[in-house]
Design an enzyme around this catalytic site. Structure first.
Site, PDB file in Angstrom:
ATOM      1  N   SER A  48      16.068 145.818  13.992  1.00 11.56           N
ATOM      2  CA  SER A  48      14.720 145.404  14.350  1.00 11.56           C
ATOM      3  C   SER A  48      14.289 146.253  15.533  1.00 11.56           C
ATOM      4  O   SER A  48      15.134 146.846  16.226  1.00 11.56           O
ATOM      5  CB  SER A  48      14.718 143.915  14.751  1.00 11.56           C
ATOM      6  OG  SER A  48      13.493 143.550  15.354  1.00 11.56           O
ATOM      7  N   TYR A 104      18.484 136.528  18.961  1.00 15.12           N
ATOM      8  CA  TYR A 104      18.191 137.411  17.827  1.00 15.12           C
ATOM      9  C   TYR A 104      18.223 138.862  18.292  1.00 15.12           C
ATOM     10  O   TYR A 104      18.867 139.713  17.671  1.00 15.12           O
ATOM     11  CB  TYR A 104      16.824 137.061  17.243  1.00 15.12           C
ATOM     12  CG  TYR A 104      16.373 137.967  16.120  1.00 15.12           C
ATOM     13  CD1 TYR A 104      16.931 137.852  14.850  1.00 15.12           C
ATOM     14  CD2 TYR A 104      15.375 138.918  16.322  1.00 15.12           C
ATOM     15  CE1 TYR A 104      16.510 138.672  13.815  1.00 15.12           C
ATOM     16  CE2 TYR A 104      14.949 139.746  15.291  1.00 15.12           C
ATOM     17  CZ  TYR A 104      15.516 139.614  14.044  1.00 15.12           C
ATOM     18  OH  TYR A 104      15.097 140.437  13.017  1.00 15.12           O
TER      19      TYR A 104
END
Length: 261
Positions: free
Chosen positions: A138, A151
């Site tokens: 990401s 995350y």
């Protein structure tokens, strides 16, 4: 020559689903994995060539099953050329409100599940002296962001692990492509864990207006085909990578003012 084989986790929806369609269209044999077997079967049925697909349900939290799942995946088409580690879960909660149990779940799914599956498949690649790991990280695998602490931590950890793997297994002809999407129009924000461990069940505005999963899959295909070491996919949010690198203090101020939830 036999067709190339790719194993895609998180294949029942979003980027994973779009990647299944893309790779099947390009002539690959595809192994679809995720927890949702019914969803996987629907994706398989929607493919241009369903006969080139096989479904193997997989839960990234059930690491005890990985040895058998890996054997089953290899047996499906006789080999695996690429694995696209796409399975995972996002987060939308503040650090001060998030119990450590939720942090641990995020790490178990996004980091340890991916690493454990990698360790089961790696001997196959070493034996064949060929293989490729595609890893969906990401943009927050490159910089932190509010509401995504663990995350982001898990995605940062994936970079460290797979960059080491790339160096250790260069002579085995094993490559690694780190894929860092920004805002992609999927249900990732709806499924993101909140502080009490339940899904957010809301679509982020930025996600809603993001790049299509289909275009993301096209760019993933190109990155893997060209064996890129790292690729950033999305819109103007990808500029954050360069702002963080060259003007980190300015970038921090931008993040403080932005609506990132």
């Amino acid at each position: 020559m036999s067709k190339k084989v790719i194993w895609i986790t998180g294949a029942s929806s979003g980027i994973g689903e779009a990647s299944v369609y893309k790779f099947v269209k390009e002539g690959y044999q595809v192994i679809l994995s995720a927890r949702n077997q019914e969803g996987l079967e629907k994706v398989k049925s929607a493919c241009a060539h369903p006969a080139n697909c096989t479904v193997i349900p997989l839960d990234l939290l059930d690491q005890a099953s990985f040895e058998e799942k890996t054997k089953e995946a290899i047996a499906a088409f006789g080999q695996i050329d690429i694995i696209l580690h796409n399975g995972g879960i996002s987060q939308r909660s503040l650090i001060r409100e998030t119990p450590i149990e939720v942090d641990r779940k995020l790490m178990e799914v996004n980091f340890f599940g991916t690493v454990a599956l990698t360790k089961h498949l790696l001997p196959h690649f070493i034996t064949r002296k060929s293989g490729q790991f595609g890893v969906i990280s990401s943009l927050v695998g490159k910089f932190g962001s509010p509401y995504r602490s663990s995350y982001a931590a898990a995605k940062h950890a994936l970079h460290g692990f797979f960059e080491s793997l790339r160096l250790e297994h260069f002579e085995d002809n094993i490559s690694v492509t780190m894929i860092c999407p920004g805002f992609i129009k999927t249900d990732v924000s709806k499924n993101a864990l909140t502080a009490d461990g339940t899904p957010l069940n809301e679509m982020d505005k930025a996600q809603e207006n993001g790049m299509s999963a289909e275009e993301c899959a096209n760019q993933i295909f190109k990155a893997l085909a060209n064996k890129k070491e790292e690729v950033y996919i999305g819109g103007k949010e990808t500029m954050g990578i360069y702002l963080k690198r060259f003007v980190p203090t300015v970038f921090t101020k931008i993040l403080r003012k932005s609506e990132v939830r």
